[in-house]
Design an enzyme around this catalytic site. Structure first.
Site, short mmCIF file in Angstrom:
data_model
loop_
_atom_site.label_atom_id
_atom_site.label_comp_id
_atom_site.label_asym_id
_atom_site.label_seq_id
_atom_site.Cartn_x
_atom_site.Cartn_y
_atom_site.Cartn_z
N HIS A 74 40.98 38.99 28.70
CA HIS A 74 39.96 39.12 28.44
C HIS A 74 40.06 39.10 26.75
CE1 HIS A 74 37.36 36.99 31.19
NE2 HIS A 74 38.25 37.43 31.73
N ASP A 75 40.57 40.22 26.19
CA ASP A 75 40.77 40.83 25.09
C ASP A 75 41.89 39.66 24.39
OD1 ASP A 75 41.00 42.47 22.48
OD2 ASP A 75 42.64 43.20 23.47
N ASP A 90 44.21 42.84 20.92
CA ASP A 90 44.21 43.65 19.78
C ASP A 90 43.24 44.78 20.30
OD1 ASP A 90 42.48 42.10 19.50
OD2 ASP A 90 42.49 42.04 17.09
N SER A 92 39.82 44.09 20.37
CA SER A 92 38.93 43.81 19.48
C SER A 92 37.83 43.48 20.38
CB SER A 92 39.12 42.19 18.37
OG SER A 92 39.00 41.04 19.91
N ASP A 215 40.60 37.59 47.49
CA ASP A 215 41.40 36.71 48.93
C ASP A 215 41.01 38.41 49.53
OD1 ASP A 215 42.68 39.41 48.02
OD2 ASP A 215 44.68 38.47 47.94
N THR A 217 42.27 40.98 51.00
CA THR A 217 43.29 42.02 50.77
C THR A 217 43.16 42.53 49.38
OG1 THR A 217 44.98 41.15 50.46
CG2 THR A 217 44.99 41.63 52.84
#
Ligand code: HEM
Ligand SMILES: *[C@@H]1O[C@H](CO)[C@@H](O)[C@H](O)[C@H]1NC(C)=O
Length: 359
Positions: A74-75, A90, A92, A215, A217
């Protein structure tokens, strides 16, 4: 017989050679530490390692290790090759958390950001570095995972990423692939990155059943995600459908609409299927794609390689299988050029998948 023993002696010479090479690498003692390092510049990362393993990740492939991987994506994906925004990997998402953590695709990341920030501050590390370090260590806590590269030295982020860079599970495959292409990733690399969902659970898709795994596992970096997403869905783990969720084959398991569609789309189904019975391929392609993700937008020539600090993951104990009660007849064949591989069925009554416990 003779050829076999000849081969064997070659093998033992090779082993001897490797051992002597390993012994030849000089290690230095790190100050205030029980560790030794190959590169003294990496010493401080061993202290971070001890701290986050003990106080956050608990050296387990649990919720916090999973979350540490998710925040890497996500960054970093806040990056564009065509538009003028985003510093990529970075930090952010922490530095400008007031902005980025408000985006709906980042739901739940606020906790991970708050968890990691104090470790960065205490050890004098940038947020970009701490995210990618914790992600690599978190992955290493999962049996079956590759040992990811870790490069240190990202500068502080200078601006937030705009909204809309992180894919949503309810988006169509062409829309997600276009976003990924804009950040520099091919469809094959997208699927390789989705091996991450092998060690994943959702808190936010259906908030009434937090920790619902993708899943059976979730504590192993194995290929079950690529097998189980290809099975016919039979129901929802909670009171679904929620946005971005489709039917899963197992009680207690959640299937994202995007994972479901990637497994069935002509652009990606054969790559998806190719990982189902090939743990080494999945692991190697994931490591290669993560290597790229972790330095998106960064000047790699200014970073130093501290991969030595990342622990060596254990091997997975899972043999690829169909969950109890499921067989090849439950597979929804999608790849047009090869038949989905066959697997043994786990014995016993139909499986219920347990939630990932909170940490
Ligand atoms: C098509 C792209 C992707 C979509 C739509 C997507 C979507 C999601 C969603 C909706 C969740 C559940 C969040 C929650 O409800 O708590 C999730 C979890 C997760 N995702 Fe993804 N994801 C994508 C790609 C990736 C990539 C590339 C990575 C890492 C390389 C990743 C790593 C994870 C992990 C590790 C979790 C579990 C977090 C936890 O259990 O705490 N995802 N993803
Ligand atoms: C990043 O910013 C912090 C203050 O927020 C500062 O202490 C630190 O030195 C900066 N690090 C780098 C590498 O610029």
């Amino acid at each position: 017989m003779a050829i076999k023993s000849l081969l064997l002696s070659f093998v033992s010479i090779a082993v001897l050679f490797q051992t002597s090479q390993a012994a030849a690498v000089k290690r230095v003692a790190c100050p205030h530490s029980t560790h030794t390092a190959i590169n003294p510049a990496c010493c401080s990362w061993y202290n971070v390692l001890d701290d986050i393993q003990e106080n956050l990740l608990e050296s387990e492939c649990g919720e916090n290790s999973h979350s540490a991987l998710r925040i890497v994506f996500h960054d970093a994906i806040g990056f564009s090759r065509t538009k003028d925004f985003g510093g990529g990997a970075d930090g952010s998402i922490i530095k400008f958390g007031d902005t980025e953590l408000e985006f709906s695709a980042n739901a739940g990341i606020d906790e991970t950001a708050a968890d990691l920030q104090p470790f960065a501050d205490a050890h004098g590390k940038t947020y970009g570095d701490i995210i990618n370090f914790a992600g690599a260590v978190g992955v290493a806590n999962c049996p079956g995972a590759p040992r990811l590269q870790f490069l240190a030295g990202r500068p502080n982020a200078t601006a937030p990423a705009p909204d809309g860079t992180v894919p949503d599970p309810f988006q169509t495959i062409p829309v997600i692939l276009a976003r990924m292409a804009d950040a520099g990733f091919s469809p094959a690399e997208m699927i390789a990155l989705l091996a991450s969902h092998s060690i994943a659970a959702a808190d936010e898709v259906d908030t009434t059943i937090p920790g619902t795994p993708f899943d059976s596992t979730a504590d192993q970096f194995d290929t079950q995600i690529f097998i189980e997403t290809q099975l016919r869905g039979t129901g929802f783990p909670g009171t679904g459908p929620h946005q971005g969720e489709v039917e899963s084959p197992l009680v207690g398991e959640m299937r994202l609409q995007s994972d479901h569609n990637f497994a069935r789309d002509d652009a990606t189904s054969c790559i998806w299927q190719s990982f189902a019975d090939n743990q080494p391929l999945m692991s190697q392609k994931f490591a290669a794609a993560m290597k790229k993700l972790a330095v998106l937008g960064q000047d790699v020539s200014k970073l130093i390689d501290c991969s030595e600090v990342i622990p060596i993951p254990k091997k997975t104990t899972v043999t690829p299988h169909f969950p109890a009660g499921k067989t090849h007849a439950d597979i929804e064949q999608a790849c047009a050029t090869a038949v989905f591989p066959d697997f043994p069925t786990l014995p016993g009554p139909a499986q219920t998948v347990a939630p990932v416990p909170p940490q």
